[in-house]
Design a protein around this motif. Sequence first.
Motif, PDB file in Angstrom:
ATOM      1  N   PHE A  32       4.253  -5.025 -11.915  1.00 26.74           N
ATOM      2  CA  PHE A  32       4.263  -6.035 -10.864  1.00 26.74           C
ATOM      3  C   PHE A  32       4.295  -5.396  -9.479  1.00 26.74           C
ATOM      4  O   PHE A  32       3.531  -5.787  -8.580  1.00 26.74           O
ATOM      5  N   VAL A  33       5.175  -4.418  -9.283  1.00 25.70           N
ATOM      6  CA  VAL A  33       5.317  -3.787  -7.975  1.00 25.70           C
ATOM      7  C   VAL A  33       4.009  -3.135  -7.533  1.00 25.70           C
ATOM      8  O   VAL A  33       3.558  -3.321  -6.397  1.00 25.70           O
ATOM      9  N   GLU A  34       3.377  -2.378  -8.430  1.00 27.14           N
ATOM     10  CA  GLU A  34       2.116  -1.726  -8.065  1.00 27.14           C
ATOM     11  C   GLU A  34       1.039  -2.758  -7.755  1.00 27.14           C
ATOM     12  O   GLU A  34       0.271  -2.604  -6.799  1.00 27.14           O
ATOM     13  N   GLY A  35       0.992  -3.826  -8.553  1.00 26.49           N
ATOM     14  CA  GLY A  35       0.014  -4.876  -8.311  1.00 26.49           C
ATOM     15  C   GLY A  35       0.210  -5.536  -6.960  1.00 26.49           C
ATOM     16  O   GLY A  35      -0.747  -5.740  -6.195  1.00 26.49           O
ATOM     17  N   PHE A  36       1.456  -5.872  -6.633  1.00 33.30           N
ATOM     18  CA  PHE A  36       1.733  -6.496  -5.344  1.00 33.30           C
ATOM     19  C   PHE A  36       1.336  -5.578  -4.193  1.00 33.30           C
ATOM     20  O   PHE A  36       0.720  -6.013  -3.211  1.00 33.30           O
ATOM     21  N   GLU A  37       1.679  -4.308  -4.301  1.00 32.37           N
ATOM     22  CA  GLU A  37       1.394  -3.367  -3.222  1.00 32.37           C
ATOM     23  C   GLU A  37      -0.101  -3.143  -3.025  1.00 32.37           C
ATOM     24  O   GLU A  37      -0.594  -3.036  -1.906  1.00 32.37           O
ATOM     25  N   GLN A  38      -0.835  -3.064  -4.126  1.00 32.41           N
ATOM     26  CA  GLN A  38      -2.271  -2.769  -4.043  1.00 32.41           C
ATOM     27  C   GLN A  38      -3.109  -3.983  -3.646  1.00 32.41           C
ATOM     28  O   GLN A  38      -4.140  -3.845  -2.995  1.00 32.41           O
ATOM     29  N   LEU A  39      -2.665  -5.180  -4.037  1.00 30.57           N
ATOM     30  CA  LEU A  39      -3.525  -6.353  -3.896  1.00 30.57           C
ATOM     31  C   LEU A  39      -3.142  -7.293  -2.761  1.00 30.57           C
ATOM     32  O   LEU A  39      -3.871  -8.235  -2.468  1.00 30.57           O
ATOM     33  N   ALA A  40      -2.039  -7.049  -2.105  1.00 25.96           N
ATOM     34  CA  ALA A  40      -1.564  -7.970  -1.072  1.00 25.96           C
ATOM     35  C   ALA A  40      -2.537  -8.108   0.092  1.00 25.96           C
ATOM     36  O   ALA A  40      -2.524  -9.122   0.801  1.00 25.96           O
ATOM     37  N   THR A  41      -3.402  -7.115   0.298  1.00 23.70           N
ATOM     38  CA  THR A  41      -4.296  -7.137   1.460  1.00 23.70           C
ATOM     39  C   THR A  41      -5.750  -7.443   1.102  1.00 23.70           C
ATOM     40  O   THR A  41      -6.626  -7.289   1.955  1.00 23.70           O
TER      41      THR A  41
END
Length: 239
Positions: A32-41
């Motif tokens: 979840f953390v990696e997904g949020f960081e990579q996809l938020a932008t």
Amino acid sequence: MNKANQLSINPEQIQTLLNRESWKIFQIMAEFVEGFEQLATISPSVSIFGSARTPEDHPYYQLTEDLAYKLSESGFSVVSGGGPGIMEAANKGAYRGKSQSIGLNIILPHEQSGNPYQDISLNYRHFFSRKVMFVKYASAYVVMPGGFGTLDELAEVLTLIQTGKCRRFPVILMVSEFWAPLIDWFKNTLLQEGTISAEDLDLFHIIDDADEVVETIFGFYEKEGFDFTKEDMKKMLEL
């Protein structure tokens, strides 16, 4: 020896299992953390779904590649499952365009292997965390012909929108001939049995032309705007 004793698990086995399950929580959190960081932008983005088994010379593959290219050139990042078939076509078309091509790869014993057309490539062990990433940052869903996995993603997003658990956005089913029997079942069985409402049939569009898909998505946001409302943000945080 009675059956209860035969089926019992010894305490050491139970503790070993609990320890393994506890550590698995951290693996899930990391996804979840990696997904949020990579996809938020990546917004605005369009998630495209379809069969992993569709060959490169199939009309569905070519239609998907054409659509993804047009979406990418129009300013939309394109998100796929990162694998072969329709997923590859989506990434390939987007990779040729000016916007980002994103693959959310799933680690499977068979079938799935990452395609080479990804600007951002994430790997998941768990379907449920991957599914959250598909919907969390999506501005639209395009659902191409596919199998159980594709149907799962379609049912998931329709449920989330229907129940108000995520914001409303365009859900587009491409290739009307493929989807016609399912839509007939929606109308003639689900609706007639009262398990869905007539309004639920308005949660999706059925479109055959790639240009019309792009126009439909832009048409929706010309009315709604691309900026998230406070209610949208709340739903995204709770998703």
